[in-house]
Design an enzyme around this catalytic site. Structure first.
Site, PDB file in Angstrom:
ATOM      1  N   TRP A 194     -12.155  -9.686   4.791  1.00 12.87           N
ATOM      2  CA  TRP A 194     -11.136 -10.711   4.978  1.00 12.87           C
ATOM      3  C   TRP A 194     -10.629 -10.738   6.413  1.00 12.87           C
ATOM      4  CZ3 TRP A 194     -12.537 -13.364   1.288  1.00 12.87           C
ATOM      5  CH2 TRP A 194     -12.788 -12.828   0.022  1.00 12.87           C
ATOM      6  N   ASP A 237      -2.033 -10.068   6.947  1.00 12.18           N
ATOM      7  CA  ASP A 237      -2.465 -10.586   5.654  1.00 12.18           C
ATOM      8  C   ASP A 237      -2.158  -9.500   4.627  1.00 12.18           C
ATOM      9  OD1 ASP A 237      -3.766 -11.395   3.362  1.00 12.18           O
ATOM     10  OD2 ASP A 237      -5.745 -11.624   4.296  1.00 12.18           O
ATOM     11  N   LYS A 259      -2.191 -11.491  -6.736  1.00  7.18           N
ATOM     12  CA  LYS A 259      -2.424 -10.057  -6.952  1.00  7.18           C
ATOM     13  C   LYS A 259      -1.179  -9.402  -7.541  1.00  7.18           C
ATOM     14  CE  LYS A 259      -6.110 -10.478  -4.073  1.00  7.18           C
ATOM     15  NZ  LYS A 259      -7.512 -10.241  -4.365  1.00  7.18           N
TER      16      LYS A 259
END
Length: 363
Positions: free
Chosen positions: A103, A174, A198
């Site tokens: 990511w 992030d 999440k």
């Protein structure tokens, strides 16, 4: 009681059962209005109260100062890979990116389309990330517009347990897979962004916590929908937001507060992770975790068995036993247990007991 499996999926992931039950009760009649929250106008007072409560709860739980905006946006973390450099990075400027997984690589690639990027550190060896960099390995520039990190890496099971010191350069993180999982000093960051799916709620909404000065100095030569300032001015109601997702975030944050806040949930999350890593160590030779000790994630515990065939069998038998989502990411294989906030200590205990029994059957 409905049938419920133990959900170890990496995202979308488990939601707290009390939250789901509350949403179920309100699904057809939201606060006595005779219709679902999904049917309400996003500009009506009934929905707006929930919208503002979610923002207030997030501010309270994370201790977010008045010098930050809290935004609810769309497009997931991938959307922020682009929005951050679009707003903060001019063509004659550069940003530092710390690479610790897939990511962060994705964020870097998007930023390179906007301006110059300096890879301040990477821990990739033979295509794999097994740790986050040490402070001494970071080659940061005082001229950088910002420093970008990914705080927790779902695929490789690594996590920053302390964050880089970046001086006057804003730190951008992030935090999609570990936001609200532990206490956090927001003042160390210029921007925090996170997909909700999440730890905070269902898929569909992205939280952006951004310092007001960065919003005010953001570029205005890009389409309005991609600028932070108009969203901040409109309280995240510039366009129709994902109202049900935000409603669910509000319910999850209520649940977190009732459970004792981030200090309490952080202790539980640490206990869950310690239990799993201890089980791997106790069965060394059958299970192994290649992530370096001081970089091991408390959200995504990754490990391997002696053969791929045994890993497939492990996933099959675990599924039969009512535990889903344990297959590792397709790019790395192995096993991955995602133990986000809504995964209980009892769930992890059941998994650990299964691991011991599986080894006895297949060693």
């Amino acid at each position: 009681m409905p049938h419920r499996v133990l959900n170890f999926n990496p995202g979308p992931s488990a939601l707290p059962l009390p939250v789901l039950e509350h949403a179920q009760k309100e699904l057809l009649d939201f606060k006595g209005t005779g219709m679902s929250v999904m049917e309400h106008s996003h500009r009506g007072k009934e929905y707006e109260a929930t919208h503002n409560e979610a923002i207030a709860l997030l501010r309270e739980l994370l201790g977010i100062g008045d010098n930050y905006h809290v935004l609810f946006l769309q497009g997931g973390a991938r959307g922020q890979f682009a929005m951050i450099p679009m707003n903060l990075l001019a063509k004659n400027q550069h940003a530092d990116y710390v690479l610790t997984g897939a990511w962060s690589e994705g964020a870097q690639k998007e930023a390179e389309k906007i301006g110059a990027v300096n890879v301040a550190a990477t821990t990739k060896v033979d295509g794999v990330y097994r740790r986050v960099p040490k402070p001494s390995e970071l080659h940061l520039s005082s001229e950088a517009r910002y420093v970008h990190i990914t705080s927790n890496n779902t695929i490789f099971g690594t996590q920053f347990h302390t964050f880089p010191e970046t001086g006057s350069v804003p730190l951008v993180a992030d935090m999609s897979s570990d936001i609200v999982s532990r206490e956090l000093d927001v003042s160390k960051f210029g921007v925090i962004y996170a997909g909700a799916q999440k730890n905070m709620g269902p898929a569909g909404v992205t939280v952006v916590i951004i310092r007001k000065d960065l919003v005010e100095s953001g570029r205005t030569d890009i389409p309005e929908i991609f600028q932070y300032a108009p969203h901040a001015k409109a309280n995240s109601l510039l366009n129709t937001p994902p109202t049900f997702s935000i409603y669910m975030v509000c319910q999850v944050l209520r649940w977190l507060k009732k459970e004792g806040g981030l200090a309490s949930i952080g202790k539980v999350n640490q206990e869950k992770a310690s239990m799993l890593y201890r089980a791997i160590a106790e069965h060394q030779g059958f299970y192994r975790c290649d992530v370096e000790d001081d970089s091991r994630s408390i959200m995504n515990v990754v490990f391997n068995l002696p053969t791929e065939a045994l890993e497939k069998q492990f996933v099959t038998e675990a599924t039969q036993a009512g535990m889903i989502g344990l297959k590792g990411h397709r790019s790395v294989g192995g096993i991955r247990a995602s133990i986000y906030n809504a995964v209980t200590l009892s769930d992890v205990t059941t998994l650990v007991e299964f691991m011991g029994a599986f080894e006895k059957r297949h060693r």
